[in-house]
Design a protein around this motif. Structure first.
Motif, PDB file in Angstrom:
ATOM      1  N   CYS A   1      -4.932 -17.369   9.836  1.00 45.22           N
ATOM      2  CA  CYS A   1      -5.456 -17.487   8.381  1.00 45.22           C
ATOM      3  C   CYS A   1      -4.324 -18.351   7.565  1.00 45.22           C
ATOM      4  O   CYS A   1      -3.067 -18.655   8.160  1.00 45.22           O
ATOM      5  CB  CYS A   1      -5.176 -16.178   7.977  1.00 45.22           C
ATOM      6  N   GLU A   2      -4.710 -18.918   6.587  1.00 42.65           N
ATOM      7  CA  GLU A   2      -3.914 -19.859   5.591  1.00 42.65           C
ATOM      8  C   GLU A   2      -4.278 -19.484   4.267  1.00 42.65           C
ATOM      9  O   GLU A   2      -5.591 -19.541   3.793  1.00 42.65           O
ATOM     10  CB  GLU A   2      -4.232 -21.079   6.196  1.00 42.65           C
ATOM     11  N   ILE A   3      -3.121 -19.834   3.585  1.00 38.59           N
ATOM     12  CA  ILE A   3      -3.616 -19.664   1.838  1.00 38.59           C
ATOM     13  C   ILE A   3      -3.308 -21.129   1.473  1.00 38.59           C
ATOM     14  O   ILE A   3      -2.166 -21.654   1.928  1.00 38.59           O
ATOM     15  CB  ILE A   3      -2.322 -18.890   1.099  1.00 38.59           C
ATOM     16  N   GLN A   4      -4.142 -22.199   1.078  1.00 35.65           N
ATOM     17  CA  GLN A   4      -3.980 -23.316   0.885  1.00 35.65           C
ATOM     18  C   GLN A   4      -4.493 -23.404  -0.819  1.00 35.65           C
ATOM     19  O   GLN A   4      -5.509 -23.591  -1.071  1.00 35.65           O
ATOM     20  CB  GLN A   4      -4.956 -24.222   1.517  1.00 35.65           C
TER      21      GLN A   4
ATOM     22  N   GLY B   1      -8.295 -18.501   3.944  1.00 37.24           N
ATOM     23  CA  GLY B   1      -9.366 -17.843   4.756  1.00 37.24           C
ATOM     24  C   GLY B   1      -8.778 -17.725   6.031  1.00 37.24           C
ATOM     25  O   GLY B   1      -7.669 -18.049   6.288  1.00 37.24           O
ATOM     26  N   CYS B   2      -9.716 -17.642   7.083  1.00 42.48           N
ATOM     27  CA  CYS B   2      -9.342 -17.307   8.594  1.00 42.48           C
ATOM     28  C   CYS B   2     -10.419 -17.806   9.495  1.00 42.48           C
ATOM     29  O   CYS B   2     -11.647 -17.928   9.258  1.00 42.48           O
ATOM     30  CB  CYS B   2      -9.099 -15.908   8.700  1.00 42.48           C
ATOM     31  N   ASP B   3      -9.710 -18.211  10.752  1.00 45.90           N
ATOM     32  CA  ASP B   3     -10.550 -18.572  11.866  1.00 45.90           C
ATOM     33  C   ASP B   3     -10.430 -17.710  12.866  1.00 45.90           C
ATOM     34  O   ASP B   3      -9.402 -17.018  13.187  1.00 45.90           O
ATOM     35  CB  ASP B   3     -10.169 -20.199  12.297  1.00 45.90           C
ATOM     36  N   GLY B   4     -11.500 -17.379  13.635  1.00 41.92           N
ATOM     37  CA  GLY B   4     -11.399 -16.493  14.572  1.00 41.92           C
ATOM     38  C   GLY B   4     -12.563 -15.802  14.994  1.00 41.92           C
ATOM     39  O   GLY B   4     -13.516 -15.920  14.107  1.00 41.92           O
ATOM     40  N   ARG B   5     -12.485 -14.658  15.886  1.00 41.34           N
ATOM     41  CA  ARG B   5     -13.700 -13.649  16.000  1.00 41.34           C
ATOM     42  C   ARG B   5     -13.930 -12.750  14.670  1.00 41.34           C
ATOM     43  O   ARG B   5     -12.771 -12.221  14.469  1.00 41.34           O
ATOM     44  CB  ARG B   5     -13.357 -12.730  17.140  1.00 41.34           C
ATOM     45  N   LEU B   6     -15.125 -12.816  14.311  1.00 42.55           N
ATOM     46  CA  LEU B   6     -15.250 -11.865  13.089  1.00 42.55           C
ATOM     47  C   LEU B   6     -16.216 -10.895  13.552  1.00 42.55           C
ATOM     48  O   LEU B   6     -17.456 -11.036  13.852  1.00 42.55           O
ATOM     49  CB  LEU B   6     -15.987 -12.883  11.997  1.00 42.55           C
ATOM     50  N   PRO B   7     -15.765  -9.884  13.625  1.00 46.29           N
ATOM     51  CA  PRO B   7     -16.590  -8.564  14.001  1.00 46.29           C
ATOM     52  C   PRO B   7     -17.785  -8.423  13.041  1.00 46.29           C
ATOM     53  O   PRO B   7     -17.573  -8.252  12.038  1.00 46.29           O
ATOM     54  CB  PRO B   7     -15.491  -7.477  14.150  1.00 46.29           C
ATOM     55  N   GLY B   8     -18.944  -8.093  13.785  1.00 42.25           N
ATOM     56  CA  GLY B   8     -20.366  -7.766  12.974  1.00 42.25           C
ATOM     57  C   GLY B   8     -20.532  -8.959  12.268  1.00 42.25           C
ATOM     58  O   GLY B   8     -21.833  -8.669  11.677  1.00 42.25           O
ATOM     59  N   ALA B   9     -20.290 -10.065  12.263  1.00 42.50           N
ATOM     60  CA  ALA B   9     -20.817 -11.275  11.643  1.00 42.50           C
ATOM     61  C   ALA B   9     -21.995 -11.803  12.554  1.00 42.50           C
ATOM     62  O   ALA B   9     -21.888 -11.671  13.903  1.00 42.50           O
ATOM     63  CB  ALA B   9     -19.734 -12.336  11.435  1.00 42.50           C
ATOM     64  N   PRO B  10     -22.659 -12.441  11.883  1.00 43.41           N
ATOM     65  CA  PRO B  10     -24.022 -13.061  12.648  1.00 43.41           C
ATOM     66  C   PRO B  10     -23.304 -14.000  13.781  1.00 43.41           C
ATOM     67  O   PRO B  10     -22.422 -14.596  13.604  1.00 43.41           O
ATOM     68  CB  PRO B  10     -24.799 -14.151  11.475  1.00 43.41           C
TER      69      PRO B  10
END
Length: 110
Positions: free
Chosen positions: A4-7, A15-24
């Motif tokens: 994740c990063e705050i820009q 936001g964040c990158d990676g596995r998002l449980p329950g996401a499409p």
């Protein structure tokens, strides 16, 4: 498994990158953008939050610890006890944020 990063500077994003449980299927990025205002999840082959925008190392935030950004936009991100993250920002008196838990991912305030 999230990076994740705050820009934020005269607008910005977090936001964040990676596995998002329950996401499409295949969605691997969750974000809040301020300029133009957008909130969501998406599938991307070019993750925005995997590498820092400015030189530096990526640090692991211990569970139940948080980061606060207080210039222009009050933004807080917290590492949750189940290995997830929760972030909220007060953008022009309209709270917006995201949550990734061990079983679900969602955004709010859009």
């Amino acid at each position: 498994g999230l990076t994740c990063e705050i820009q934020i500077f005269s607008g910005g994003t977090f936001g964040c990158d990676g596995r998002l449980p329950g996401a499409p299927e295949g969605e691997n990025e969750i974000y809040v953008d301020f300029s133009p205002p957008q909130i969501g999840m998406r599938k991307t082959d070019s993750p925005r939050f995997t590498r820092p925008t400015y030189p530096g190392i990526i640090r692991q935030l211990p569970a139940m610890h948080r980061l606060d950004y207080t210039y222009e936009t009050y933004t807080t991100c917290l590492a949750t006890g189940d290995g997830g993250v929760a972030c909220i920002a007060d953008w022009q008196h309209h709270p917006r944020g995201l949550v990734v838990s061990s079983h679900a991912a969602w955004t709010f305030g859009g």
